[in-house]
Design an enzyme around this catalytic site. Structure first.
Site, PDB file in Angstrom:
ATOM      1  N   THR A  39     112.805 -24.956  13.092  1.00  0.00           N
ATOM      2  CA  THR A  39     111.427 -25.153  12.602  1.00  0.00           C
ATOM      3  C   THR A  39     111.142 -24.227  11.409  1.00  0.00           C
ATOM      4  OG1 THR A  39     110.531 -23.468  14.095  1.00  0.00           O
ATOM      5  CG2 THR A  39     110.529 -25.735  14.914  1.00  0.00           C
ATOM      6  N   GLY A  40     109.974 -24.420  10.829  1.00  0.00           N
ATOM      7  CA  GLY A  40     109.425 -23.488   9.848  1.00  0.00           C
ATOM      8  C   GLY A  40     110.287 -23.261   8.613  1.00  0.00           C
ATOM      9  N   ILE A  41     110.403 -21.989   8.237  1.00  0.00           N
ATOM     10  CA  ILE A  41     111.137 -21.616   7.018  1.00  0.00           C
ATOM     11  C   ILE A  41     112.604 -22.037   7.137  1.00  0.00           C
ATOM     12  CG2 ILE A  41     111.941 -19.632   5.657  1.00  0.00           C
ATOM     13  CD1 ILE A  41     109.269 -18.223   6.462  1.00  0.00           C
TER      14      ILE A  41
ATOM     15  N   SER B 143     110.463  -9.567   6.064  1.00  0.00           N
ATOM     16  CA  SER B 143     109.020  -9.869   6.002  1.00  0.00           C
ATOM     17  C   SER B 143     108.349  -8.836   5.106  1.00  0.00           C
ATOM     18  CB  SER B 143     108.411  -9.782   7.406  1.00  0.00           C
ATOM     19  OG  SER B 143     107.003  -9.843   7.350  1.00  0.00           O
TER      20      SER B 143
ATOM     21  N   ASP C 116     120.709 -18.364  22.713  1.00  0.00           N
ATOM     22  CA  ASP C 116     119.527 -17.497  22.780  1.00  0.00           C
ATOM     23  C   ASP C 116     119.877 -16.143  22.166  1.00  0.00           C
ATOM     24  OD1 ASP C 116     117.373 -15.944  23.357  1.00  0.00           O
ATOM     25  OD2 ASP C 116     117.394 -16.304  25.527  1.00  0.00           O
TER      26      ASP C 116
ATOM     27  N   TYR D 205     107.151  -6.017  15.636  1.00  0.00           N
ATOM     28  CA  TYR D 205     107.394  -6.874  14.467  1.00  0.00           C
ATOM     29  C   TYR D 205     107.685  -6.031  13.221  1.00  0.00           C
ATOM     30  CZ  TYR D 205     107.255 -10.851  11.371  1.00  0.00           C
ATOM     31  OH  TYR D 205     107.620 -11.817  10.458  1.00  0.00           O
TER      32      TYR D 205
ATOM     33  N   GLY E 206     113.526 -15.667  14.182  1.00  0.00           N
ATOM     34  CA  GLY E 206     112.635 -14.524  14.356  1.00  0.00           C
ATOM     35  C   GLY E 206     111.483 -14.891  15.264  1.00  0.00           C
TER      36      GLY E 206
ATOM     37  N   GLY F  66     117.971 -20.023  13.230  1.00  0.00           N
ATOM     38  CA  GLY F  66     116.534 -20.317  13.149  1.00  0.00           C
ATOM     39  C   GLY F  66     116.210 -21.538  12.309  1.00  0.00           C
TER      40      GLY F  66
HETATM   41  P1  NAD Z   1     109.318 -20.436  13.279  1.00  0.00           P
HETATM   42  O1  NAD Z   1     108.838 -20.054  14.641  1.00  0.00           O
HETATM   43  O2  NAD Z   1     108.946 -21.758  12.734  1.00  0.00           O
HETATM   44  O3  NAD Z   1     110.915 -20.314  13.206  1.00  0.00           O
HETATM   45  C1  NAD Z   1     111.648 -19.376  13.918  1.00  0.00           C
HETATM   46  C2  NAD Z   1     112.964 -20.008  14.339  1.00  0.00           C
HETATM   47  O4  NAD Z   1     113.680 -19.050  15.134  1.00  0.00           O
HETATM   48  C3  NAD Z   1     112.758 -21.269  15.203  1.00  0.00           C
HETATM   49  O5  NAD Z   1     113.646 -22.283  14.804  1.00  0.00           O
HETATM   50  C4  NAD Z   1     113.049 -20.751  16.595  1.00  0.00           C
HETATM   51  O6  NAD Z   1     113.480 -21.750  17.501  1.00  0.00           O
HETATM   52  C5  NAD Z   1     114.127 -19.692  16.309  1.00  0.00           C
HETATM   53  N1  NAD Z   1     114.233 -18.748  17.417  1.00  0.00           N
HETATM   54  C6  NAD Z   1     113.225 -18.063  18.003  1.00  0.00           C
HETATM   55  N2  NAD Z   1     113.685 -17.352  19.044  1.00  0.00           N
HETATM   56  C7  NAD Z   1     115.020 -17.586  19.112  1.00  0.00           C
HETATM   57  C8  NAD Z   1     116.045 -17.139  19.990  1.00  0.00           C
HETATM   58  N3  NAD Z   1     115.778 -16.338  21.032  1.00  0.00           N
HETATM   59  N4  NAD Z   1     117.313 -17.565  19.767  1.00  0.00           N
HETATM   60  C9  NAD Z   1     117.584 -18.418  18.737  1.00  0.00           C
HETATM   61  N5  NAD Z   1     116.654 -18.882  17.879  1.00  0.00           N
HETATM   62  C10 NAD Z   1     115.377 -18.464  18.072  1.00  0.00           C
HETATM   63  O7  NAD Z   1     108.833 -19.281  12.326  1.00  0.00           O
HETATM   64  P2  NAD Z   1     109.016 -19.019  10.758  1.00  0.00           P
HETATM   65  O8  NAD Z   1     107.699 -18.529  10.305  1.00  0.00           O
HETATM   66  O9  NAD Z   1     109.681 -20.136  10.078  1.00  0.00           O
HETATM   67  O10 NAD Z   1     109.982 -17.745  10.816  1.00  0.00           O
HETATM   68  C11 NAD Z   1     111.249 -17.697  10.175  1.00  0.00           C
HETATM   69  C12 NAD Z   1     111.501 -16.251   9.766  1.00  0.00           C
HETATM   70  O11 NAD Z   1     110.554 -15.888   8.759  1.00  0.00           O
HETATM   71  C13 NAD Z   1     111.307 -15.246  10.903  1.00  0.00           C
HETATM   72  O12 NAD Z   1     112.323 -14.273  10.829  1.00  0.00           O
HETATM   73  C14 NAD Z   1     109.964 -14.631  10.603  1.00  0.00           C
HETATM   74  O13 NAD Z   1     109.827 -13.323  11.104  1.00  0.00           O
HETATM   75  C15 NAD Z   1     109.966 -14.644   9.085  1.00  0.00           C
HETATM   76  N6  NAD Z   1     108.628 -14.529   8.487  1.00  0.00           N
HETATM   77  C16 NAD Z   1     107.688 -15.500   8.671  1.00  0.00           C
HETATM   78  C17 NAD Z   1     106.431 -15.355   8.095  1.00  0.00           C
HETATM   79  C18 NAD Z   1     105.349 -16.388   8.265  1.00  0.00           C
HETATM   80  O14 NAD Z   1     104.205 -16.127   7.866  1.00  0.00           O
HETATM   81  N7  NAD Z   1     105.637 -17.555   8.816  1.00  0.00           N
HETATM   82  C19 NAD Z   1     106.154 -14.222   7.316  1.00  0.00           C
HETATM   83  C20 NAD Z   1     107.133 -13.258   7.149  1.00  0.00           C
HETATM   84  C21 NAD Z   1     108.386 -13.420   7.731  1.00  0.00           C
END
Ligand code: NAD
Length: 257
Positions: free
Chosen positions: A11-13, A114, A41, A155, A71, A8
Site C-alpha cells: 500500500t501507500g508509498i 521520514s 512479518d 516513530y 513502516g 512495504g
Molecule cells: P502504508 O501503511 O501505506 O505502507 C506501509 C507498508 O508496510 C504496507 O504495505 C504494510 O503492509 C507494510 N508493513 C507494515 N508492517 C509490516 C510488517 N510487520 N511486515 C512487513 N510489512 C509491513 O504507509 P506509507 O505511508 O506508505 O509508509 C511507507 C513508508 O513511508 C513508511 O516507512 C513510513 O514510515 C514512511 N513515511 C510515511 C509518511 C506519510 O505521511 N505517509 C511520512 C513519512 C514517512
C-alpha cells in the site's frame, strides 16, 4: 531489466513506488505482511530471517536494487512493533542483502525514513544505544514504558536511528560499489497517515503539520524521487537524505542541515 527487491509494497508509498519502478523497467520482488511475492512479518526476527532467506533464493544471490518502504506509524497500538519494523526491518535487510547487491549491475538502494528523523537528534535519542547495539528487547521496553509519548518516541526515534544507520554505512557501501540513500517524506496521503489523522492522540497535530507548499503529498510524488535515486541520473548521489516534504524541514529548521 534491473531486479529490485522492495519491502512495504502492498500500500501507500511502496505501492506507488512499485508501479513507478515497474514503469521504468524494473522487475520487482516484493516483501510485505500481505499481498506480496514474499509474505513475511518484519516485526519479528524470525520473519526478517524468513524474508531474507526467501529473497536470496528468489534472486539467486544477485540483486540490482533494494527499496525499503515497510513502516508503522506512531498510532500503532503496540509501539514496540514500530521500532521493530521501522529500524530492524530495514537495517537487517540492508546488511543481509549487501553481498547480493554487490553482484548486481549499477546497484542502488533507497530507504524510506521520514522528516521525523530530524525531530529527535541522535545525541538526544533515547533509543540510539539500544538500536545501534541491536538490542531489540531493550528498545521495545523503552518505548512501551514511555506512556503517552511512546508512539512519537518510537516513530521519531526509530526513523532518526534509521537515517543514522544509513549514513554510517555510506563509507562501506560506497567502497562496495553500492549507492545507498534515504528519502524523508513529509505528510503523504496513505493509509498510515489516515490512521494517524483518525487517532485522537495524534490527529490534531498531524492536521496542523502543513508545509509551505500548503498541501500534503501524493504517494506518486515520493515514488518519482525514489525512482530517480534508483536510476543512472543519480549515479553520484550517495549517503544523502533527500527531503520530499513540501518545504517543512526548511521551515522548521532553517539553520540546521
Ligand atoms: P502504508 O501503511 O501505506 O505502507 C506501509 C507498508 O508496510 C504496507 O504495505 C504494510 O503492509 C507494510 N508493513 C507494515 N508492517 C509490516 C510488517 N510487520 N511486515 C512487513 N510489512 C509491513 O504507509 P506509507 O505511508 O506508505 O509508509 C511507507 C513508508 O513511508 C513508511 O516507512 C513510513 O514510515 C514512511 N513515511 C510515511 C509518511 C506519510 O505521511 N505517509 C511520512 C513519512 C514517512
Amino acid at each position: 531489466m534491473p531486479l529490485t527487491l522492495m519491502s512495504g509494497c502492498a500500500t501507500g508509498i511502496g505501492a506507488a513506488t512499485r508501479q513507478a519502478l515497474e514503469a521504468a523497467g524494473h522487475q520487482i520482488i516484493g516483501i510485505d505482511i500481505r499481498d506480496a511475492e514474499i509474505v513475511a512479518d518484519l516485526s519479528t526476527s524470525a520473519g526478517r530471517q524468513q524474508a531474507l532467506h526467501e529473497a536470496l533464493a528468489r534472486c539467486g544471490g544477485r540483486l540490482d536494487g533494494l527499496v525499503l518502504c515497510a513502516g508503522l506509524g506512531p498510532q500503532t497500538p503496540d509501539v514496540g512493533k514500530v521500532v521493530s519494523v521501522n529500524y530492524f526491518g530495514a537495517v537487517e535487510l540492508l546488511d543481509g542483502l549487501l553481498p547480493a547487491l554487490q553482484r548486481g549491475t549499477a546497484p542502488a538502494a533507497v530507504v524510506i525514513s521520514s522528516v521525523a528523523s530530524a525531530h529527535l537528534l541522535w545525541d538526544k535519542n533515547p533509543l540510539a544505544q539500544a538500536l545501534e547495539g541491536g538490542d531489540e528487547a531493550q528498545a521495545q521496553a523503552i518505548v512501551r514504558g514511555a506512556g503517552e509519548h511512546g508512539g512519537n518516541l518510537a516513530y521519531a526515534g526509530s526513523k532518526n536511528a534509521l537515517t543514522v544507520a544509513v549514513r554510517k554505512r555510506a563509507g562501506s557501501w560506497g567502497q562496495a560499489g553500492v549507492r545507498l540513500n534515504t528519502v524523508a517524506p513529509g505528510a503523504t496521503e496513505t493509509p498510515l497517515l489516515q490512521a494517524g489523522l483518525q487517532d485522537p492522540r495524534f490527529g490534531e497535530s498531524i492536521a496542523k503539520f502543513v508545509p509551505p507548499l500548503g498541501r500534503r503529498a501524493e504517494p506518486a510524488e515520493m515514488a518519482s524521487v525514489i525512482t530517480f535515486l534508483m536510476g543512472s541520473g543519480a549515479s553520484y548521489v550517495h549517503g544523502a537524505q533527500i527531503c520530499i516534504d513540501g518545504g517543512i524541514d526548511a521551515q522548521m529548521r532553517p539553520t540546521q542541515f
